[in-house]
Write a protein that holds these residues in place. Structure first.
Motif, short mmCIF file in Angstrom:
data_model
loop_
_atom_site.label_atom_id
_atom_site.label_comp_id
_atom_site.label_asym_id
_atom_site.label_seq_id
_atom_site.Cartn_x
_atom_site.Cartn_y
_atom_site.Cartn_z
N LEU A 454 0.90 -1.14 0.02
CA LEU A 454 -0.05 -0.10 0.07
C LEU A 454 0.77 1.27 0.07
CD1 LEU A 454 -2.60 -1.14 2.60
CD2 LEU A 454 -2.84 -1.09 0.26
N PRO A 455 0.50 2.33 -0.57
CA PRO A 455 1.32 3.53 -0.91
C PRO A 455 1.22 4.26 0.49
CG PRO A 455 -0.67 3.91 -1.88
CD PRO A 455 -0.69 2.57 -1.32
N ALA A 456 2.41 5.16 0.66
CA ALA A 456 2.32 5.96 1.78
C ALA A 456 2.50 5.40 3.13
CB ALA A 456 1.27 7.23 1.69
N GLY A 457 2.85 4.08 3.23
CA GLY A 457 2.95 3.43 4.31
C GLY A 457 1.56 3.28 5.09
N LEU A 458 0.49 3.24 4.34
CA LEU A 458 -0.83 3.17 4.76
C LEU A 458 -1.10 1.36 5.34
CD1 LEU A 458 -3.14 4.58 2.44
CD2 LEU A 458 -2.52 5.45 4.58
N SER A 459 -1.76 1.35 6.42
CA SER A 459 -2.18 -0.05 6.61
C SER A 459 -3.31 -0.44 6.06
CB SER A 459 -2.47 -0.08 8.49
OG SER A 459 -3.47 0.64 8.64
N PRO A 460 -3.85 -1.76 6.09
CA PRO A 460 -4.91 -2.30 5.28
C PRO A 460 -6.28 -1.46 5.91
CG PRO A 460 -3.28 -4.14 5.62
CD PRO A 460 -2.95 -3.05 6.54
N ARG A 461 -6.34 -1.19 7.28
CA ARG A 461 -7.29 -0.62 7.84
C ARG A 461 -7.38 0.73 7.30
NH1 ARG A 461 -11.80 -2.22 9.44
NH2 ARG A 461 -11.40 -3.43 11.12
N GLU A 462 -6.09 1.37 7.32
CA GLU A 462 -6.17 2.88 6.87
C GLU A 462 -6.75 3.07 5.26
OE1 GLU A 462 -2.18 3.74 8.07
OE2 GLU A 462 -2.61 4.57 9.93
N THR A 498 -2.44 12.46 7.16
CA THR A 498 -1.17 12.73 7.49
C THR A 498 -0.15 12.13 6.50
OG1 THR A 498 -1.35 13.59 9.90
CG2 THR A 498 0.91 12.95 9.27
N LYS A 499 -0.17 10.76 6.47
CA LYS A 499 0.41 9.98 5.77
C LYS A 499 0.45 10.43 4.32
CE LYS A 499 0.49 5.81 8.77
NZ LYS A 499 0.30 4.34 8.71
N ILE A 500 -0.51 10.77 3.53
CA ILE A 500 -0.75 11.19 2.18
C ILE A 500 -0.60 12.62 1.96
CG2 ILE A 500 -2.19 9.05 2.07
CD1 ILE A 500 -4.69 10.59 1.54
N GLY A 501 -0.64 13.43 2.93
CA GLY A 501 -0.07 14.80 2.70
C GLY A 501 -1.27 15.15 2.45
N VAL A 502 -2.43 15.35 2.61
CA VAL A 502 -3.78 15.96 2.16
C VAL A 502 -4.54 16.44 3.51
CG1 VAL A 502 -3.99 14.59 0.07
CG2 VAL A 502 -5.31 14.04 2.14
N SER A 503 -5.33 17.43 3.18
CA SER A 503 -6.27 17.95 4.41
C SER A 503 -7.58 18.10 4.12
CB SER A 503 -5.83 19.38 4.78
OG SER A 503 -5.97 20.23 3.72
N THR A 504 -8.07 17.40 2.91
CA THR A 504 -9.85 17.73 2.56
C THR A 504 -10.03 16.26 2.01
OG1 THR A 504 -9.11 18.50 0.32
CG2 THR A 504 -9.51 20.21 2.18
N ARG A 505 -11.45 16.13 1.84
CA ARG A 505 -11.75 14.73 1.07
C ARG A 505 -11.41 14.75 -0.11
NH1 ARG A 505 -15.24 12.93 -2.02
NH2 ARG A 505 -15.83 14.97 -2.46
N GLY A 506 -11.79 15.97 -0.78
CA GLY A 506 -11.62 15.78 -2.36
C GLY A 506 -10.02 15.51 -2.74
N PHE A 511 -6.08 11.04 -4.47
CA PHE A 511 -5.21 10.08 -3.96
C PHE A 511 -5.79 8.65 -4.13
CE2 PHE A 511 -0.99 9.29 -2.02
CZ PHE A 511 -1.25 7.98 -1.25
N ALA A 512 -6.92 8.56 -3.48
CA ALA A 512 -7.36 7.09 -3.40
C ALA A 512 -7.46 6.40 -5.01
CB ALA A 512 -8.75 6.91 -2.62
N MET A 513 -8.12 7.24 -5.89
CA MET A 513 -8.25 6.63 -7.28
C MET A 513 -6.95 6.58 -7.91
SD MET A 513 -11.69 8.55 -8.89
CE MET A 513 -11.23 10.16 -8.57
N ARG A 514 -5.96 7.42 -7.62
CA ARG A 514 -4.87 7.20 -8.34
C ARG A 514 -4.04 6.25 -8.04
NH1 ARG A 514 0.31 11.77 -8.27
NH2 ARG A 514 1.39 11.04 -9.72
N HIS A 515 -4.17 5.74 -6.62
CA HIS A 515 -3.61 4.35 -6.14
C HIS A 515 -4.35 3.40 -6.23
CE1 HIS A 515 0.36 6.54 -5.27
NE2 HIS A 515 -0.47 7.70 -5.08
N GLY A 516 -5.46 3.29 -6.66
CA GLY A 516 -6.44 2.21 -6.66
C GLY A 516 -6.84 1.68 -5.51
N LEU A 517 -7.17 2.52 -4.40
CA LEU A 517 -7.49 2.31 -3.29
C LEU A 517 -9.06 2.40 -3.03
CD1 LEU A 517 -4.70 3.52 -1.11
CD2 LEU A 517 -4.93 1.42 -1.93
#
Length: 524
Positions: A454-462, A498-506, A511-517
């Motif tokens: 998973l990108p940016a060190g995200l855990s599966p739950r994250e 914090t991990k993906i460096g954003v502050s808003t839902r959009g 980020f989620a779409m870009r990385h297939g999440l």
């Protein structure tokens, strides 16, 4: 033999110009607003003495500056109802301070009765609506810069795009820059954007009057003076020529060779993610349809060229959704006759967005058929079987399946077995092609998804929480969905941002779409 490295015949400039037509839809403005803005920006850049490299940057920055406007459509529709109307009418005000606050308050609950409107205004002022509306501009900038990066544009263009809502007087968003600290490229685009809209509405006099009223506040005073002093040159023939031809023939930068076939597909994947930003319920839809349709087309033994055509058409099939207010897409109840008519037009809007580039026109024609049916009951044209090639039949079946298994505001997601029943019924009734349905169902039943890391060190739950946040669920709703405590969800969301460096839902959604999440919705 693969053709992935061969030139596609499509130039990057043409591709970005086509995307600007979808931006016009999202802005609620007449077609070619962004192109006409770019003509003005290029002329102003020359008058201002910008370097050749900066003038090239103006071209791409102008075409992409407002492409991220749809990232906040869901939030804008929540407060204002019609996000497209809000954006279109915002050109009438200097977007800072009391004038902007007054404008926003006037837009809240505009279509509601007096009592409901007063309640909505109170909630907007008390519940952080103003901060959310202004903060959405940051989402816009991050989304736009992300799209520019994925299209392979230079870093300096991304930096300029990140300043799209800064102002000369320092009262912009995020408000870190002012005056000459703002990139001159985006300063030119700022002036050109509002100038085009006022010129279209009221001619040269209206445009220059607006510029003088915002000189030294919203806009660079030197650039305002240049436009006013050279109005004849800046606006020469603007109403008499095709902005498309003027931008591409006269104003596009020196181009590298055409995109390769693989690069074109990758770029169209960006287009699909851009379309899906229109509403949280759409996230990941275009990519999922493309994967399903391409797999099904391959199973049917279609030629490689047709498989590629189906995949690409699936990636872009929903670009036209930007021509419909997010208030319609997010509506939990039945649509009115007018709303439904607008929804029925979105495939046609997709076709028109892509029609200007000859190599993309075939994609647009096919993409526009994704809601047509063999018995003539589909839309927008009500075509019958003899007008639907096998590629269109595969696309229609893939869209039908994926839409069924995805949640929408007016209904929950269907279980795969229920979606299969729907498609079988459509085939039996002569609405969908039976062979295409069989191929799509086989592809849906045999897909295996594996993600090595998973990108940016995200855990599966994250990653799971990120997917639900991207779809617009509140912390409380996520907690109920995952059987977690709301406080735990809040902690997860904070760590994810914090991990993906954003502050808003959009921005999180992009980020989620870009990385297939995004993945499939969680079934209740």
């Amino acid at each position: 033999m693969t053709t992935g490295g061969l030139p596609s015949g499509v130039r990057k400039a043409e591709l970005v110009a086509a995307l600007s037509l979808a931006t016009d839809l999202g802005l609620g403005l007449p077609e070619e607003h962004v192109l006409r803005q770019t003509v003005i920006a290029r002329r102003l850049a020359r008058l201002a003495g910008l370097s050749a490299a900066q003038q090239d940057a103006v071209f791409y920055t102008s075409l992409l500056a407002w492409v991220g406007c749809v990232a906040d459509s869901h939030e804008m529709a929540h407060w204002f109802g019609d996000d497209r109307r809000l954006r279109a009418e915002s050109y009438a005000v200097d977007k800072a301070g009391l004038p902007m606050l007054r404008f926003l308050v006037e837009q809240v609950g505009r279509d509601a009765g007096p009592a409901r409107r007063l309640t909505a205004i109170g909630r907007f002022l008390v519940a952080g609506g103003v901060a959310e509306a202004m903060g959405s501009m940051i989402t816009h900038c991050r989304t736009t810069a992300d799209i520019a990066e994925r299209l392979g544009l230079p870093d300096d263009i991304g930096r300029a795009l990140g300043q799209a809502f800064e102002r000369w007087d320092g009262r912009g968003v995020p408000g870190r820059l002012r005056a000459a600290a703002i990139d001159p490229v985006i300063r030119v685009v700022h002036v050109a954007d509002d100038t085009e809209q006022h010129h279209r509405a009221g001619g040269v006099g209206a445009a220059t009057a607006m510029l003088r009223s915002r000189r030294g506040t919203e806009f660079d005073p030197d650039l305002v003076d240049l436009v006013c002093a050279h109005a004849d040159e800046v606006f020469d023939g603007l109403d008499a020529v095709s902005a498309w031809q003027s931008v591409l023939d006269d104003g596009s930068p020196a181009e590298s060779p055409a995109l390769t076939e693989d690069e074109l597909t990758d770029a169209l994947r960006v287009f699909g993610d851009y379309a899906d930003l229109k509403a949280p319920c759409f996230l990941g839809h275009s990519a999922a349809v493309a994967a399903l349709a391409a797999d099904a087309a391959g199973r049917m033994g279609l030629p490689d060229a047709d498989v590629t055509l189906v995949e690409r058409a699936a990636l872009v099939h929903d670009l036209g959704v930007h021509g419909v207010s997010s208030g319609v897409w997010d509506k939990p109840g039945p649509l009115s006759a007018g709303e439904w008519e607008r929804v029925r037009m979105h495939p046609y809007l997709t076709e028109r967005t892509l029609a200007r580039v000859p190599q993309l026109a075939e994609l647009g024609t096919l993409a526009a058929l994704h809601h047509e049916r063999l018995d003539g009951s589909g839309y927008p044209r009500g075509l019958r079987a003899d007008a639907m090639p096998i590629t269109a039949r595969v696309l229609a079946a893939a869209v039908r399946y994926r839409t069924a298994v995805e949640p929408r505001p007016h209904r929950p997601a269907a279980e795969p077995a229920a979606a299969q029943t729907l498609l079988r019924a459509d085939a039996a009734a002569g609405r969908l092609d039976g062979e295409a349905v069989n191929a799509v169902l086989a592809a849906a039943g045999h897909r295996v998804r594996r993600r090595p890391a998973l990108p940016a060190g995200l855990s599966p739950r994250e990653a799971q929480v990120l997917g639900l946040v991207a779809r617009g669920l509140s912390n409380r709703a996520i907690a109920a969905e995952l059987s977690l405590a709301p406080r735990t969800v809040g902690s997860h969301v904070e760590h994810v941002y914090t991990k993906i460096g954003v502050s808003t839902r959009g921005a999180a959604a992009m980020f989620a779409m870009r990385h297939g999440l995004v993945g499939d919705p969680v079934q209740g």
